[in-house]
Design a protein around this motif. Structure first.
Motif, PDB file in Angstrom:
ATOM      1  N   LYS A 124       0.831  -1.203   0.000  1.00 52.98           N
ATOM      2  CA  LYS A 124       0.000   0.000   0.000  1.00 52.98           C
ATOM      3  C   LYS A 124       0.864   1.250   0.000  1.00 52.98           C
ATOM      4  N   ILE A 125       1.936   1.227   0.784  1.00 46.93           N
ATOM      5  CA  ILE A 125       2.839   2.379   0.840  1.00 46.93           C
ATOM      6  C   ILE A 125       3.487   2.612  -0.516  1.00 46.93           C
ATOM      7  N   THR A 126       3.928   1.527  -1.159  1.00 46.70           N
ATOM      8  CA  THR A 126       4.564   1.651  -2.474  1.00 46.70           C
ATOM      9  C   THR A 126       3.599   2.233  -3.503  1.00 46.70           C
ATOM     10  N   GLY A 127       2.358   1.724  -3.496  1.00 51.17           N
ATOM     11  CA  GLY A 127       1.359   2.244  -4.429  1.00 51.17           C
ATOM     12  C   GLY A 127       1.051   3.711  -4.184  1.00 51.17           C
ATOM     13  N   LEU A 128       0.916   4.079  -2.905  1.00 54.65           N
ATOM     14  CA  LEU A 128       0.647   5.477  -2.566  1.00 54.65           C
ATOM     15  C   LEU A 128       1.819   6.373  -2.955  1.00 54.65           C
ATOM     16  N   LEU A 129       3.030   5.877  -2.707  1.00 55.81           N
ATOM     17  CA  LEU A 129       4.213   6.677  -3.013  1.00 55.81           C
ATOM     18  C   LEU A 129       4.328   6.933  -4.509  1.00 55.81           C
ATOM     19  N   GLN A 130       4.036   5.911  -5.314  1.00 61.79           N
ATOM     20  CA  GLN A 130       4.051   6.096  -6.766  1.00 61.79           C
ATOM     21  C   GLN A 130       2.998   7.105  -7.196  1.00 61.79           C
ATOM     22  N   LEU A 131       1.820   7.023  -6.563  1.00 60.94           N
ATOM     23  CA  LEU A 131       0.736   7.950  -6.895  1.00 60.94           C
ATOM     24  C   LEU A 131       1.117   9.388  -6.582  1.00 60.94           C
ATOM     25  N   VAL A 132       1.609   9.623  -5.374  1.00 67.91           N
ATOM     26  CA  VAL A 132       1.908  11.000  -4.978  1.00 67.91           C
ATOM     27  C   VAL A 132       3.128  11.541  -5.718  1.00 67.91           C
ATOM     28  N   GLN A 133       4.083  10.667  -6.032  1.00 65.96           N
ATOM     29  CA  GLN A 133       5.244  11.134  -6.789  1.00 65.96           C
ATOM     30  C   GLN A 133       4.847  11.541  -8.200  1.00 65.96           C
ATOM     31  N   THR A 134       3.942  10.764  -8.801  1.00 64.71           N
ATOM     32  CA  THR A 134       3.447  11.121 -10.135  1.00 64.71           C
ATOM     33  C   THR A 134       2.650  12.416 -10.084  1.00 64.71           C
ATOM     34  N   ALA A 135       1.792  12.531  -9.073  1.00 66.69           N
ATOM     35  CA  ALA A 135       0.962  13.734  -8.943  1.00 66.69           C
ATOM     36  C   ALA A 135       1.802  14.957  -8.610  1.00 66.69           C
ATOM     37  N   ALA A 136       2.896  14.740  -7.881  1.00 67.65           N
ATOM     38  CA  ALA A 136       3.743  15.871  -7.489  1.00 67.65           C
ATOM     39  C   ALA A 136       4.438  16.517  -8.680  1.00 67.65           C
ATOM     40  N   THR A 137       4.515  15.782  -9.801  1.00 69.10           N
ATOM     41  CA  THR A 137       5.150  16.352 -10.991  1.00 69.10           C
ATOM     42  C   THR A 137       4.235  17.355 -11.697  1.00 69.10           C
ATOM     43  N   GLN A 138       2.950  17.378 -11.332  1.00 65.95           N
ATOM     44  CA  GLN A 138       2.030  18.331 -11.940  1.00 65.95           C
ATOM     45  C   GLN A 138       2.318  19.747 -11.439  1.00 65.95           C
ATOM     46  N   GLN A 139       1.922  20.689 -12.250  1.00 66.04           N
ATOM     47  CA  GLN A 139       1.981  22.073 -11.810  1.00 66.04           C
ATOM     48  C   GLN A 139       0.947  22.289 -10.705  1.00 66.04           C
ATOM     49  N   GLU A 140       1.269  23.153  -9.771  1.00 65.49           N
ATOM     50  CA  GLU A 140       0.379  23.389  -8.638  1.00 65.49           C
ATOM     51  C   GLU A 140      -1.008  23.819  -9.096  1.00 65.49           C
ATOM     52  N   GLN A 141      -1.068  24.623 -10.153  1.00 62.64           N
ATOM     53  CA  GLN A 141      -2.368  25.105 -10.621  1.00 62.64           C
ATOM     54  C   GLN A 141      -3.178  24.019 -11.321  1.00 62.64           C
ATOM     55  N   ASP A 142      -2.527  22.911 -11.699  1.00 60.96           N
ATOM     56  CA  ASP A 142      -3.245  21.820 -12.357  1.00 60.96           C
ATOM     57  C   ASP A 142      -3.934  20.888 -11.364  1.00 60.96           C
ATOM     58  N   ILE A 143      -3.538  20.944 -10.101  1.00 57.96           N
ATOM     59  CA  ILE A 143      -4.152  20.098  -9.079  1.00 57.96           C
ATOM     60  C   ILE A 143      -5.474  20.727  -8.660  1.00 57.96           C
ATOM     61  N   GLU A 169     -11.352  26.508  -4.675  1.00 55.87           N
ATOM     62  CA  GLU A 169     -11.058  27.585  -5.616  1.00 55.87           C
ATOM     63  C   GLU A 169     -12.192  27.652  -6.635  1.00 55.87           C
ATOM     64  N   LYS A 170     -12.997  28.673  -6.527  1.00 57.50           N
ATOM     65  CA  LYS A 170     -14.238  28.770  -7.298  1.00 57.50           C
ATOM     66  C   LYS A 170     -13.999  28.814  -8.801  1.00 57.50           C
ATOM     67  N   HIS A 171     -12.899  29.417  -9.230  1.00 56.04           N
ATOM     68  CA  HIS A 171     -12.652  29.606 -10.660  1.00 56.04           C
ATOM     69  C   HIS A 171     -11.568  28.664 -11.189  1.00 56.04           C
ATOM     70  N   HIS A 172     -11.360  27.557 -10.522  1.00 52.31           N
ATOM     71  CA  HIS A 172     -10.365  26.592 -10.989  1.00 52.31           C
ATOM     72  C   HIS A 172     -10.836  25.939 -12.285  1.00 52.31           C
ATOM     73  N   ASP A 173      -9.885  25.631 -13.161  1.00 49.10           N
ATOM     74  CA  ASP A 173     -10.228  25.016 -14.451  1.00 49.10           C
ATOM     75  C   ASP A 173     -10.885  23.646 -14.287  1.00 49.10           C
ATOM     76  N   GLY A 174     -10.673  23.018 -13.144  1.00 53.65           N
ATOM     77  CA  GLY A 174     -11.282  21.715 -12.914  1.00 53.65           C
ATOM     78  C   GLY A 174     -12.797  21.757 -12.949  1.00 53.65           C
ATOM     79  N   TRP A 175     -13.382  22.870 -12.542  1.00 53.06           N
ATOM     80  CA  TRP A 175     -14.841  23.009 -12.593  1.00 53.06           C
ATOM     81  C   TRP A 175     -15.336  23.010 -14.036  1.00 53.06           C
ATOM     82  N   VAL A 176     -14.560  23.610 -14.934  1.00 53.09           N
ATOM     83  CA  VAL A 176     -14.933  23.620 -16.351  1.00 53.09           C
ATOM     84  C   VAL A 176     -14.928  22.199 -16.907  1.00 53.09           C
TER      85      VAL A 176
END
Length: 344
Positions: free
Chosen positions: A153-172, A177-184
């Motif tokens: 479980k730790i290995t799977g979580l670590l892979q997930l968060v490491q992959t997600a951490a490569t995203q730009q902060e604004q992409d998460i 955040e009312k006007h985040h692109d994710g709502w669109v």
């Protein structure tokens, strides 16, 4: 009758499947002896329905109230910490409270890996990938003992968060955040349910396999070596398609995952952040129907109350280093959202 007699009666009733009588007898035992934690355990079991049946909000709240009494008196009961964490996060959707719960658990059991893994999992679900990675990294830094199941479980979580951490902060996606692109993106996909991984696999793999079978049958010789080679090629194609299906499942269903995070955010905070058209969409209903009963009931109460997110709202994360501070620990005081359902 004494507390022990009521406790034995409660055990007998629970074994017979009479949960109401077991609950009443266990309550009498704890009324006589408030520190009879085995009776409290029976009371918790009696509050919750049998295995395979989802508890209601009232049942989960009553069980949680009893769990808090047990861990307050006997913090070494890891089974009760686990039960409380599951009720908070999985059944009631109170993710922020669950974080504080697990940090309190770690204060009493700093060498236990389970609280750290649970906190990392919750933080990842909330989109706090940097915090989740720090929690997982602390397991390695502190050289904590990890079982095989926990290691996976730790290995799977670590892979997930490491992959997600490569995203730009604004992409998460951040639901607050009312006007985040994710709502669109959610609005573009909210009229359809999410695609399943099996459907994506079939759509991509079946045409390739049909073409491959035709070509191999036409150009390969009818020998055992050719048959083995053809089988190997087909297996490789299937494995590649399965891997691609997992990747595309995450990409194509990102709006659904964003909506799930927004729904979890509302359940965790008690505030509403979604517009009505999203809340009545096919995608929202699809996710809602797959949530636990207690989670649904609590979310509907939050929606009915309709309290908007305050402009000065800040996420209340626990002090993740509090387990390093020596001294008397006090159990975290939860909000009043469940007080009406908790038996005193």
């Amino acid at each position: 009758m004494g507390a022990e007699t009521h406790y034995l009666n409660a055990m007998e009733a629970l074994d017979e499947g009479d949960r109401e009588r077991a609950k009443a007898e266990a309550k009498k035992a704890t009324s006589i002896d408030a520190e009879h934690y085995e009776a409290w355990s029976i009371y918790i079991e009696a509050c919750l329905p049998p295995a395979g049946v989802q508890p209601t909000m009232a049942e989960a709240a009553q069980a949680l109230s009893a769990v808090k009494r047990v861990v307050a008196g006997d913090p070494s009961r890891m089974d009760m910490w686990m039960r409380g964490g599951r009720l908070l996060a999985d059944e009631l959707g109170m993710l922020h409270d669950a974080l504080h719960w697990w940090q309190r658990c770690r204060e009493h059991a700093p060498d236990e890996v389970m609280p750290v893994v649970e906190m990392a999992s919750i933080l990842a679900d909330m989109g706090e990938y940097a915090q989740a990675q720090q929690r997982l990294q602390s397991i390695l830094n502190d050289n904590m003992d990890v079982g095989i199941t926990q290691y996976r479980k730790i290995t799977g979580l670590l892979q997930l968060v490491q992959t997600a951490a490569t995203q730009q902060e604004q992409d998460i996606f951040k639901p607050y955040e009312k006007h985040h692109d994710g709502w669109v993106a959610i609005r573009h996909k909210m009229r359809k349910p999410p695609l399943s991984e099996s459907v994506i696999f079939l759509v991509t793999a079946v045409p390739l396999l049909l073409i491959l079978v035709v070509l191999l049958g036409r150009y390969s010789a009818p020998t055992w070596s050719a048959i083995c080679l053809n089988t190997l090629v087909i297996m490789i194609v299937i494995l590649v398609c399965m891997r691609n299906a997992k990747r595309w499942f995450q990409l194509l269903n990102r709006p659904a995952f964003n909506l799930l995070r927004a729904m979890n955010f509302e359940a965790a905070t008690g505030y509403t952040v979604m517009e009505e058209d999203i809340r009545t969409s096919v995608l929202y209903m699809y996710i809602m129907q797959r949530k636990p009963k207690a989670w649904q009931e609590r979310t509907l109460k939050i929606i009915d109350k309709g309290t908007p997110l305050p402009k000065n709202w800040r996420m209340r994360l626990p002090d993740f280093s509090s387990h390093l501070v020596e001294g008397e620990k006090e159990l975290y005081t939860f909000g009043e959202q469940l007080d009406a359902y908790e038996e005193e």
